[in-house]
Design a protein around this motif. Structure first.
Motif, PDB file in Angstrom:
ATOM      1  N   TYR A 108       0.856  -1.170  -0.065  1.00  0.00           N
ATOM      2  CA  TYR A 108       0.016   0.094  -0.042  1.00  0.00           C
ATOM      3  C   TYR A 108       0.755   1.430   0.067  1.00  0.00           C
ATOM      4  CZ  TYR A 108      -3.352   3.508   1.717  1.00  0.00           C
ATOM      5  OH  TYR A 108      -4.197   4.690   1.907  1.00  0.00           O
ATOM      6  N   TRP A 166      -3.499  13.236  -5.052  1.00  0.00           N
ATOM      7  CA  TRP A 166      -3.059  12.158  -4.391  1.00  0.00           C
ATOM      8  C   TRP A 166      -3.735  10.738  -4.945  1.00  0.00           C
ATOM      9  CZ3 TRP A 166       0.977  11.835  -1.140  1.00  0.00           C
ATOM     10  CH2 TRP A 166       1.365  13.088  -0.411  1.00  0.00           C
ATOM     11  N   LYS A 167      -2.756   9.854  -5.013  1.00  0.00           N
ATOM     12  CA  LYS A 167      -3.378   8.279  -5.631  1.00  0.00           C
ATOM     13  C   LYS A 167      -3.028   7.472  -4.848  1.00  0.00           C
ATOM     14  CE  LYS A 167      -5.055  10.269  -9.355  1.00  0.00           C
ATOM     15  NZ  LYS A 167      -6.471  10.443  -9.528  1.00  0.00           N
ATOM     16  N   ILE A 168      -3.594   6.332  -4.587  1.00  0.00           N
ATOM     17  CA  ILE A 168      -3.373   5.021  -3.806  1.00  0.00           C
ATOM     18  C   ILE A 168      -3.003   3.807  -4.516  1.00  0.00           C
ATOM     19  CG2 ILE A 168      -4.265   3.386  -2.010  1.00  0.00           C
ATOM     20  CD1 ILE A 168      -5.838   5.910  -0.941  1.00  0.00           C
ATOM     21  N   GLU A 227      -2.509  -0.125  -4.338  1.00  0.00           N
ATOM     22  CA  GLU A 227      -2.813  -1.417  -3.787  1.00  0.00           C
ATOM     23  C   GLU A 227      -2.267  -2.409  -4.414  1.00  0.00           C
ATOM     24  OE1 GLU A 227      -6.526  -0.163  -0.676  1.00  0.00           O
ATOM     25  OE2 GLU A 227      -6.974  -0.997  -2.721  1.00  0.00           O
ATOM     26  N   LYS A 230       7.293   9.995  -2.744  1.00  0.00           N
ATOM     27  CA  LYS A 230       5.912  10.460  -2.391  1.00  0.00           C
ATOM     28  C   LYS A 230       5.521  11.520  -3.838  1.00  0.00           C
ATOM     29  CE  LYS A 230       5.065   8.256   1.515  1.00  0.00           C
ATOM     30  NZ  LYS A 230       4.057   7.327   1.343  1.00  0.00           N
ATOM     31  N   ASP A 255      -8.433   6.796  -6.741  1.00  0.00           N
ATOM     32  CA  ASP A 255      -8.346   8.182  -6.292  1.00  0.00           C
ATOM     33  C   ASP A 255      -8.251   8.156  -4.681  1.00  0.00           C
ATOM     34  OD1 ASP A 255      -8.413  10.881  -7.043  1.00  0.00           O
ATOM     35  OD2 ASP A 255      -9.953  10.818  -5.678  1.00  0.00           O
ATOM     36  N   ALA A 256      -7.324   8.921  -4.117  1.00  0.00           N
ATOM     37  CA  ALA A 256      -7.267   8.935  -2.673  1.00  0.00           C
ATOM     38  C   ALA A 256      -8.202   9.684  -2.034  1.00  0.00           C
ATOM     39  CB  ALA A 256      -5.749   9.505  -2.243  1.00  0.00           C
ATOM     40  N   LYS A 280       0.624   5.712  -1.115  1.00  0.00           N
ATOM     41  CA  LYS A 280      -0.074   6.843  -1.252  1.00  0.00           C
ATOM     42  C   LYS A 280       0.948   7.842  -1.853  1.00  0.00           C
ATOM     43  CE  LYS A 280      -3.248  10.343   0.602  1.00  0.00           C
ATOM     44  NZ  LYS A 280      -4.008  10.793   1.902  1.00  0.00           N
TER      45      LYS A 280
END
Length: 329
Positions: free
Chosen positions: A9, A154-156, A158, A66, A101-102, A11
């Motif tokens: 995970y 910000w993107k996540i 996983e 980041k 999308d965060a 971000k």
């Protein structure tokens, strides 16, 4: 797979490149003092792209990266020359990486194939040069479009671990011990909850040099689909397994109830998980005598199951045979 090296995970803050401005140039040469518009288009801004890599198993390389920014497109030039596109940034990710999308949590896409590329952030379009705006009533337009700005946010990312067999059970049910017995994997094993904090993968050798991949998924507890315990952080890893091997220990107070709780957690997280092939195994069978085995079997009547012991090796080969049969059915 060392816990410190396994990251599933991340971000990240991404910004795609701005598009270059179109040119408002007018042709001016020695013998052509009043030439028409010949401004070129601006180049597009750089994309941020994810590309699948089957040789990668973790998102560790992105954990400390980041902020990711793509290059800007260059402005258009004279003689209708188009500006250079901004430099794309391509991030290599393991297969099974999901992008979200965060802010909204919206699912964007999943990378499932080696070499597959998906645009995470599109660069801004380049502006049109003044050559596009000439007309019979305006033969020398002195304006051009500015380039579009890139997008940022910000993107996540996983990761869902890919394996043939996913081990599903409560903490301390014996999943890690089974994996250590049937493969060369060396997961951490202890008699307390949540010993396993990352999915462990092992290659299980079978008859005639056959093999399959088994994943020890960190323990589920009742309410995991709501985020309790280790919550949905690891439930997603079950989605990419071909079959699910449920493990209920012999010393459980209610084997059928424990099995149903596990099924319920999977169904509430994602009902499609119940469409997968599944098989129930009762571990730690060295604690049982024939009478207790018969009693538990009656309790589980109608549910395909098998007893095994990782300590004594009881039914381990039969369990591997059953798994192979299910995987190839």
């Amino acid at each position: 797979m060392a816990e410190s090296n396994f990251v599933d995970y991340v971000k990240i803050f991404c910004k795609s490149g701005d598009g270059g401005a179109g040119s408002a140039h007018l042709r001016r040469e020695k013998y052509i003092p009043k030439g028409g518009p010949d401004g070129g288009d601006g180049g597009r801004g750089g994309h941020i792209i994810l590309r699948g890599n089957q040789n990668m198993w973790t998102l560790l390389h992105l954990k400390y990266q980041k902020h990711i920014k793509a290059g800007h497109g260059e402005a258009g030039g004279k003689q209708r020359s188009t500006g250079a596109d901004g430099e794309d940034i391509t991030l290599e990710v393991p297969l099974g990486t999901v992008a979200r999308d965060a802010e909204s949590g919206e699912f964007l896409f999943e990378i499932t194939k080696h070499g597959e590329s998906q645009i995470l952030m599109e660069g801004g379009r380049g502006g049109l040069g003044n050559d596009h705006f000439k007309s019979s009533t305006n033969q020398t337009p002195r304006y051009a479009q500015p380039g579009e700005e890139g997008v940022e946010g910000w993107k996540i990312l996983e990761l869902k671990v890919l394996a043939d067999v996913g081990l599903v059970g409560f903490p301390s049910s014996g999943k890690s011990t089974l994996l250590s017995v049937v493969s060369a994997a060396k997961p951490k094993i202890a008699e307390y909850h949540f010993t396993t904090l990352v999915p462990n993968l092992g290659i299980v050798g079978h008859r005639e040099q056959r093999s399959f991949v088994m994943a020890d998924i960190p323990g589920i507890i009742e309410g995991a689909h709501q985020g309790k315990g280790l919550g949905i952080r690891f439930l997603r890893h079950i989605e990419r397994n071909s079959m699910l091997l449920f493990i209920v220990p012999a010393d459980s107070k209610d084997h059928l109830k424990e099995y149903k709780i596990l099924l319920n957690e999977l169904e509430k997280y994602n009902p499609e998980l119940l469409d997968k092939q599944r098989f129930l195994s009762i571990g730690k069978a060295d604690m049982l005598d024939e009478e207790l085995i018969k009693e538990i079997s009656n309790e589980l009547k109608g549910i395909p199951h098998m007893f095994f012991s990782s300590v004594t090796g009881f039914n381990i080969q039969k369990l591997k045979d059953k798994i192979w049969e299910i995987l190839n059915s």
